[in-house]
Motif scaffolding. Structure first.
Motif, PDB file in Angstrom:
ATOM      1  N   GLY A  93     -26.754 -13.792 -62.314  1.00 15.79           N
ATOM      2  CA  GLY A  93     -25.799 -12.793 -61.717  1.00 15.79           C
ATOM      3  C   GLY A  93     -25.434 -13.462 -60.345  1.00 15.79           C
ATOM      4  N   GLY A  94     -25.889 -14.494 -59.623  1.00 18.18           N
ATOM      5  CA  GLY A  94     -25.303 -14.810 -58.650  1.00 18.18           C
ATOM      6  C   GLY A  94     -26.080 -14.373 -57.661  1.00 18.18           C
ATOM      7  N   VAL A  95     -25.957 -14.746 -56.424  1.00 17.11           N
ATOM      8  CA  VAL A  95     -26.447 -14.835 -55.214  1.00 17.11           C
ATOM      9  C   VAL A  95     -27.048 -13.046 -54.889  1.00 17.11           C
ATOM     10  CG1 VAL A  95     -24.707 -14.418 -53.516  1.00 17.11           C
ATOM     11  CG2 VAL A  95     -27.075 -14.997 -52.908  1.00 17.11           C
ATOM     12  N   PHE A  96     -26.210 -12.314 -55.885  1.00 16.65           N
ATOM     13  CA  PHE A  96     -26.615 -10.435 -55.216  1.00 16.65           C
ATOM     14  C   PHE A  96     -27.986 -10.249 -55.561  1.00 16.65           C
ATOM     15  CE2 PHE A  96     -25.503  -6.163 -55.518  1.00 16.65           C
ATOM     16  CZ  PHE A  96     -25.835  -6.269 -54.868  1.00 16.65           C
ATOM     17  N   ALA A  97     -28.022 -11.368 -57.513  1.00 17.98           N
ATOM     18  CA  ALA A  97     -28.773 -11.035 -58.429  1.00 17.98           C
ATOM     19  C   ALA A  97     -30.280 -11.375 -57.920  1.00 17.98           C
ATOM     20  CB  ALA A  97     -28.426 -11.098 -60.408  1.00 17.98           C
ATOM     21  N   PHE A 146     -34.234  -0.191 -69.821  1.00 17.38           N
ATOM     22  CA  PHE A 146     -34.087   0.893 -69.890  1.00 17.38           C
ATOM     23  C   PHE A 146     -31.861   1.473 -69.632  1.00 17.38           C
ATOM     24  CE2 PHE A 146     -32.332   5.498 -68.058  1.00 17.38           C
ATOM     25  CZ  PHE A 146     -32.710   6.016 -69.019  1.00 17.38           C
ATOM     26  N   TRP A 147     -31.517   0.538 -68.035  1.00 18.91           N
ATOM     27  CA  TRP A 147     -30.364   0.562 -67.291  1.00 18.91           C
ATOM     28  C   TRP A 147     -29.785  -0.239 -67.890  1.00 18.91           C
ATOM     29  CZ3 TRP A 147     -29.082   4.431 -65.245  1.00 18.91           C
ATOM     30  CH2 TRP A 147     -29.998   5.318 -64.352  1.00 18.91           C
ATOM     31  N   LYS A 148     -30.714  -1.405 -68.675  1.00 16.37           N
ATOM     32  CA  LYS A 148     -28.964  -2.188 -69.318  1.00 16.37           C
ATOM     33  C   LYS A 148     -28.349  -1.647 -70.812  1.00 16.37           C
ATOM     34  CE  LYS A 148     -29.388  -6.939 -71.501  1.00 16.37           C
ATOM     35  NZ  LYS A 148     -30.577  -7.897 -71.648  1.00 16.37           N
ATOM     36  N   VAL A 149     -29.276  -1.073 -71.733  1.00 14.04           N
ATOM     37  CA  VAL A 149     -29.266  -0.262 -72.791  1.00 14.04           C
ATOM     38  C   VAL A 149     -28.107   0.299 -72.537  1.00 14.04           C
ATOM     39  CG1 VAL A 149     -29.833   1.243 -74.853  1.00 14.04           C
ATOM     40  CG2 VAL A 149     -30.772  -0.552 -73.842  1.00 14.04           C
ATOM     41  N   ILE A 150     -28.249   2.291 -71.256  1.00 15.12           N
ATOM     42  CA  ILE A 150     -27.693   2.867 -71.026  1.00 15.12           C
ATOM     43  C   ILE A 150     -26.108   2.179 -70.710  1.00 15.12           C
ATOM     44  CG2 ILE A 150     -27.607   4.397 -69.367  1.00 15.12           C
ATOM     45  CD1 ILE A 150     -29.188   5.037 -71.578  1.00 15.12           C
ATOM     46  N   LEU A 151     -26.381   0.937 -69.718  1.00 20.83           N
ATOM     47  CA  LEU A 151     -24.854   0.868 -69.733  1.00 20.83           C
ATOM     48  C   LEU A 151     -23.931   0.008 -69.930  1.00 20.83           C
ATOM     49  CD1 LEU A 151     -26.330  -0.763 -65.725  1.00 20.83           C
ATOM     50  CD2 LEU A 151     -24.659   1.466 -65.999  1.00 20.83           C
ATOM     51  N   VAL A 152     -24.858  -0.869 -71.171  1.00 20.54           N
ATOM     52  CA  VAL A 152     -24.172  -1.521 -71.923  1.00 20.54           C
ATOM     53  C   VAL A 152     -23.615  -0.210 -72.801  1.00 20.54           C
ATOM     54  CG1 VAL A 152     -24.597  -2.600 -74.050  1.00 20.54           C
ATOM     55  CG2 VAL A 152     -25.502  -3.818 -72.287  1.00 20.54           C
ATOM     56  N   TYR A 153     -23.724   0.373 -73.270  1.00 17.00           N
ATOM     57  CA  TYR A 153     -23.760   1.426 -74.678  1.00 17.00           C
ATOM     58  C   TYR A 153     -22.912   2.358 -73.753  1.00 17.00           C
ATOM     59  CZ  TYR A 153     -23.688   5.473 -77.200  1.00 17.00           C
ATOM     60  OH  TYR A 153     -23.310   7.130 -78.152  1.00 17.00           O
ATOM     61  N   LEU A 154     -22.486   2.312 -72.407  1.00 16.96           N
ATOM     62  CA  LEU A 154     -21.484   3.320 -71.618  1.00 16.96           C
ATOM     63  C   LEU A 154     -20.416   2.745 -71.245  1.00 16.96           C
ATOM     64  CD1 LEU A 154     -23.444   5.758 -70.061  1.00 16.96           C
ATOM     65  CD2 LEU A 154     -22.758   6.598 -71.823  1.00 16.96           C
ATOM     66  N   PHE A 155     -20.748   1.528 -70.284  1.00 18.43           N
ATOM     67  CA  PHE A 155     -19.611   0.623 -70.174  1.00 18.43           C
ATOM     68  C   PHE A 155     -18.901  -0.770 -70.721  1.00 18.43           C
ATOM     69  CE2 PHE A 155     -21.249   4.147 -66.936  1.00 18.43           C
ATOM     70  CZ  PHE A 155     -20.988   4.657 -67.040  1.00 18.43           C
ATOM     71  N   HIS A 156     -19.552  -1.633 -71.686  1.00 18.71           N
ATOM     72  CA  HIS A 156     -19.656  -2.330 -72.096  1.00 18.71           C
ATOM     73  C   HIS A 156     -18.665  -3.757 -70.730  1.00 18.71           C
ATOM     74  CE1 HIS A 156     -19.662  -0.349 -75.598  1.00 18.71           C
ATOM     75  NE2 HIS A 156     -18.591   0.627 -74.985  1.00 18.71           N
ATOM     76  N   PRO A 157     -20.277  -3.463 -69.477  1.00 19.01           N
ATOM     77  CA  PRO A 157     -19.604  -4.214 -68.423  1.00 19.01           C
ATOM     78  C   PRO A 157     -19.870  -6.049 -69.096  1.00 19.01           C
ATOM     79  CG  PRO A 157     -21.760  -3.689 -68.414  1.00 19.01           C
ATOM     80  CD  PRO A 157     -21.284  -2.665 -69.607  1.00 19.01           C
ATOM     81  N   ASN A 158     -19.049  -6.337 -67.769  1.00 19.54           N
ATOM     82  CA  ASN A 158     -19.173  -7.981 -68.142  1.00 19.54           C
ATOM     83  C   ASN A 158     -20.656  -8.483 -68.215  1.00 19.54           C
ATOM     84  OD1 ASN A 158     -19.698 -10.356 -66.414  1.00 19.54           O
ATOM     85  ND2 ASN A 158     -17.652 -11.087 -67.748  1.00 19.54           N
ATOM     86  N   PRO A 159     -21.137  -9.633 -68.760  1.00 19.62           N
ATOM     87  CA  PRO A 159     -22.358  -9.676 -68.950  1.00 19.62           C
ATOM     88  C   PRO A 159     -23.161  -9.919 -67.255  1.00 19.62           C
ATOM     89  CG  PRO A 159     -21.327 -11.192 -70.714  1.00 19.62           C
ATOM     90  CD  PRO A 159     -20.206 -10.717 -70.080  1.00 19.62           C
ATOM     91  N   MET A 160     -22.210 -11.157 -66.489  1.00 24.29           N
ATOM     92  CA  MET A 160     -23.064 -11.329 -65.361  1.00 24.29           C
ATOM     93  C   MET A 160     -22.876 -10.613 -64.088  1.00 24.29           C
ATOM     94  SD  MET A 160     -23.793 -13.977 -65.427  1.00 24.29           S
ATOM     95  CE  MET A 160     -24.817 -14.357 -66.828  1.00 24.29           C
TER      96      MET A 160
END
Length: 198
Positions: A93-97, A146-160
């Protein structure tokens, strides 16, 4: 968490999450050791922490409370937080992560250390407050997933992009919630004893 941790029981270098960390494993000699140190010791902190706020255990079995507390503290200060800081320095995720995971590791170490120091000084209320803060960060292992599951389920974001978001969601809401709990507890104590509201 037990199921996730079990995936690494063979200490394989391509197990689960490590599949996407092959560059780090090949280029950084210390990464595999830091990773497995973190996995093996952070999993001890979770069940240990869950017992520490049980008033029945504290009152009836104070020696057991202290013994489990020592296990919690040693696992974090000696192993889990330092190894977390190491693997966080090359987080996805780079410097922000990376900034988020480094702040998490530093905060986890600091709050736990303060809790120990205050316990030694017999400042029990402050000790409890810092243990709550420490455990809020311990629970980031749960809330991040928990947030990873929710966000992937709802928004399918780019992994990074996902790593950048959950790096902060994993622990910041936990800490804000605990600060609110501590504030309410201290505010209620002030009202109960007629102390001025600071």
């Amino acid at each position: 968490m037990a199921e996730i941790t079990w995936r690494y029981h063979s200490f394989a270098l391509d197990a689960n999450f490590l599949m996407i960390k092959q560059t780090e494993i090949e280029e950084l000699w210390w990464y595999k050791y830091a990773f497995y140190t973190h996995v093996c010791t952070a999993i001890l902190a979770l069940p240990a922490g869950f017992t520490q706020f049980n008033l029945g255990l504290l009152k009836k079995r104070p020696r057991l409370h202290r013994t489990i507390g020592y296990m919690y503290v040693v696992s974090i200060l000696g192993f889990a937080a330092p190894s977390g800081a190491l693997i966080g320095s090359v987080a996805n995720g780079g410097v922000f992560a990376i900034i988020s995971f480094e702040l998490l590791a530093l905060g986890w170490f600091y709050f736990t250390w303060q809790a120990v120091r205050l316990a030694v000084q017999r400042k029990i209320n402050l000790h409890r407050d810092f243990m709550l803060r420490s455990f809020a960060l311990t629970c980031s292992a749960l809330t991040l997933r928990f947030w990873k599951v929710i966000l992937v389920y709802l928004f399918h974001p780019n992994p990074m992009d996902l790593y950048q978001i959950i790096a902060w969601l994993g622990w910041v809401p936990n800490l804000l919630l605990v600060e609110f709990i501590i504030y309410r507890k201290n505010h209620n104590l002030q009202n109960h004893y007629g102390l001025p509201d600071l």
